[in-house]
Design an enzyme around this catalytic site. Sequence first.
Site, PDB file in Angstrom:
ATOM      1  N   GLN A 111       0.827  -1.210   0.000  1.00  0.00           N
ATOM      2  CA  GLN A 111       0.000   0.000   0.000  1.00  0.00           C
ATOM      3  C   GLN A 111       0.860   1.258   0.000  1.00  0.00           C
ATOM      4  O   GLN A 111       0.333   2.362  -0.131  1.00  0.00           O
ATOM      5  CB  GLN A 111      -0.889   0.028   1.259  1.00  0.00           C
ATOM      6  CG  GLN A 111      -1.939  -1.059   1.289  1.00  0.00           C
ATOM      7  CD  GLN A 111      -2.829  -1.004   2.519  1.00  0.00           C
ATOM      8  OE1 GLN A 111      -3.115  -2.037   3.099  1.00  0.00           O
ATOM      9  NE2 GLN A 111      -3.288   0.168   2.928  1.00  0.00           N
TER      10      GLN A 111
ATOM     11  N   ARG B 165      -9.815   0.267   8.171  1.00  0.00           N
ATOM     12  CA  ARG B 165     -11.091   0.970   8.018  1.00  0.00           C
ATOM     13  C   ARG B 165     -11.238   2.117   9.001  1.00  0.00           C
ATOM     14  O   ARG B 165     -12.287   2.307   9.616  1.00  0.00           O
ATOM     15  CB  ARG B 165     -12.249  -0.001   8.149  1.00  0.00           C
ATOM     16  CG  ARG B 165     -12.515  -0.693   6.846  1.00  0.00           C
ATOM     17  CD  ARG B 165     -13.963  -0.571   6.416  1.00  0.00           C
ATOM     18  NE  ARG B 165     -14.129  -1.165   5.109  1.00  0.00           N
ATOM     19  CZ  ARG B 165     -14.270  -0.450   3.996  1.00  0.00           C
ATOM     20  NH1 ARG B 165     -14.321   0.846   4.018  1.00  0.00           N
ATOM     21  NH2 ARG B 165     -14.395  -1.048   2.842  1.00  0.00           N
ATOM     22  N   CYS B 166     -10.158   2.831   9.185  1.00  0.00           N
ATOM     23  CA  CYS B 166     -10.197   4.046   9.980  1.00  0.00           C
ATOM     24  C   CYS B 166      -8.826   4.670   9.819  1.00  0.00           C
ATOM     25  O   CYS B 166      -7.902   4.016   9.354  1.00  0.00           O
ATOM     26  CB  CYS B 166     -10.417   3.770  11.454  1.00  0.00           C
ATOM     27  SG  CYS B 166      -9.044   2.951  12.252  1.00  0.00           S
TER      28      CYS B 166
ATOM     29  N   GLU C 214     -10.908   2.990   1.755  1.00  0.00           N
ATOM     30  CA  GLU C 214     -11.080   1.572   2.028  1.00  0.00           C
ATOM     31  C   GLU C 214     -10.555   1.245   3.416  1.00  0.00           C
ATOM     32  O   GLU C 214     -11.141   0.474   4.156  1.00  0.00           O
ATOM     33  CB  GLU C 214     -10.289   0.770   0.988  1.00  0.00           C
ATOM     34  CG  GLU C 214     -10.464  -0.726   1.109  1.00  0.00           C
ATOM     35  CD  GLU C 214      -9.296  -1.453   0.502  1.00  0.00           C
ATOM     36  OE1 GLU C 214      -8.145  -1.067   0.733  1.00  0.00           O
ATOM     37  OE2 GLU C 214      -9.545  -2.439  -0.198  1.00  0.00           O
TER      38      GLU C 214
END
Length: 789
Positions: free
Chosen positions: A227, A374-375, A744
Amino acid sequence: MTTTQDAPRTTPEVGGLGHSRKRVEDARFIEGRGNYVDDIILPGMLHMAIHRSPLAHARILSIDTSEAEAVEGVIAVVTGELLAGYNLAWMPTMSGDTQAVLATDKVRFQGQEIAAVIATDRYIAQDAADRIQVEYEDLEPIVTPQRSLESDAPIIRDDKEGQDSNLVYEWESGDKAATDAVFAKADRVVKLDTFYPRSHPAPLETCGIVADVNSATGQATLYMTSQAPHAHRTVFALVAGLAEQNIRIISPDLGGGFGNKVPVYPGYVVATAASLVIGQPVKWVETRTENLISTGFGRDYHMHGELAVTNEGKILGLKVEMLSDQGAFFSDAQPTKFKAGLFHIVTGSYDYPVAHISTKGAYTNKAPGGVAYRCSFRVTEASYLIERLVQNAAYELGIDPAEFRMKNFIKKDQFPYLSPTGFVYDSGDYEGALKLALEMVGYDEIQKEKEEARKEGKLVGIGIASFTEVVGAGHGDDYDILGLRMFDSAELRIHPTGKAILKLGVKSQGQGHETTFAQIVAEELGIPSSDIKVVEGDTDNTPYGLGTYASRSTPVAGAATAMISRSIRAKAKKIAAHLLEASEDDLEWEVGKFYVKGDPESSVTIQDIAFAAYTNVPEGLEAGLEGVNYYDPPNMTYPFGSYIVVVDLDPGTGQWKVRRMVAVDDCGVKINPMIVEGQIHGGLTEGYAMSSMQHISFDDAGNCIGSTFMDYLVPTAWETPRFELGETVTPSPHHPIGAKGVGESATVGSPAAYVNAVIDALSHLGITNIDMPVSADRVWAAMKDSGQE
Ligand code: CDP
């Protein structure tokens, strides 16, 4: 009054901001033509499998690799001892800690990497890896952070000089004395001990690498599930001592990331070292179980919170003590100045003057992690705690939870708002979002329905959660990873025919960057988004960036895209003036063209200008139409929302079902409403999973319970409730296009708020002592405790 987004300024053909343009990347995914790491096959490629520890904590007495070496097709067996010869047995982590690449002294979690086999075939590699014999001496496994910090607990990281406890970090925020003073005078203090359990991002594609080191040229080409390819390249240069210009990381299509593909894993390093030594490409791709037991998890925060309130229901202050279970190595990427991530956003959406947050992290014998799942960094945990406290306060005071929230929200005219822990919230309309959610669900009617249902022995609960998140890290002065400032970048090249290539420092894992970032350029320059190719994930071919996690791509690289488009437009204006034989001051811009003021017929399109940039530039101006922008945002962005769920609870069994789920999210100006909707669905589904079916636990020996998809359940469309979405649109005043992040691995579609709303709905039914996972048996037990059986 809630706001909605203005109608798009551009036509659907141009497809700028606000168009629900279909995802361009999906064509290749739907046709099975994506290119994932495991699809990469190079000539002479070898395969790697890893031998992992079955024990959570043990001293290694001996490693016998002879049987593995004897297997036909095995090229090499790599141990930590061998790596130590190259100074590669340990590596730095993204949090500035160290991590064993292959264990030499001890194993510190179940699933830790001990040795690797390189073979001609993946199955041979795995069979041989299974034949490695390791002799252990058992040590006490530490499976809770509470035990870890006891004075007689064995030291897990005895490899680190001077480490005389299992403390990873200690960090605080806010004003302790002022907070204590407020608490001493409060009418009431509402207290809560709670735990946000460990979960795993479980991307459908597991982690892997194809490492191709060319011994003749010294070039290392690493196809990696990353990522953050640029940051990983820098870490590789530091770990392996390879020259950075000779390392090329290519992160091809990624099948999800959710923070799980941010840490640097030992498998990447061993495969690269093996390719370097053997001189052939080496592929390593994890199995599902390897991914679940050994890679970056999410959450695992034990929290104690106290809220000081008046009898009338006004919040006065907040105190929090948090203990995080970091596993055996501190390896999640997070801003170096914020050891507990951005957990201090825990003051939430409410206006009160004081707070004090004190946090500790502990090593345990579990896999490392704590990724931004997710945060933004640890924001889910924070959001969960404050909402549990707020709902408990409302119930204790006998005030309707919606009314309690409205009374305490930061008001629209208070922005920019300085929180007691030092964040400057950019903009918000918290009342507007909750009002809309209440209207959408029909709050008053459901209250009545609830009473009627109770008369018939049925239980209907209604639960609320509001949240404010903090996303889009930098500014670089405050936010950095290993000293690398958290800016991001965009390079835009417009070619003679008016078509463009946009290159980014971030890397999509499913968020649709190829679609949405082209829309930003289309908005700014009027070039149709279908004429713009977006390139990411290749360090040789994109500008340096810190990567995609914690919902930072749009607030940072999206801003860089708008800024470079604008500076190209400024150059285009000079060329337009030359072509129109007019002064620059006499030109007006309208999407896609410049025209002479008062004479709209005298115009040149951006495509005419692009051609002229290579064929007919005015004297003194460089040819070409391209540039790069490194954007260091002045502040983070603060998306928010309010959720309401209606739950039917079977009083006979404790089984519950979400009947309605209303989510109002605000991420500022939306680039692509359809993509934002998809992101929200993803976040809500994760909240649903966490509330009802997902849990990773460990037994007393440190065995991971949740190592397959039979134990760790991933929700499908079958069981996931239907979501009813609403929106408010409150632009971020400092962002060039007013967008806030959603990602995402990120925010709106808040999983915490979903879980909060479910728990709140149960509290509404008098079941107040319930925590995650909210399974039927636990609800049933909680009902018994509260005498409701
Ligand atoms: O960093 P990450 O990609 O996870 O998050 P993001 O860029 O904030 O958002 C994910 C996706 O939603 C991207 O494709 C964004 O461009 C899109 N988005 C949008 O359309 N409008 C916004 N206001 C925010 C994000």
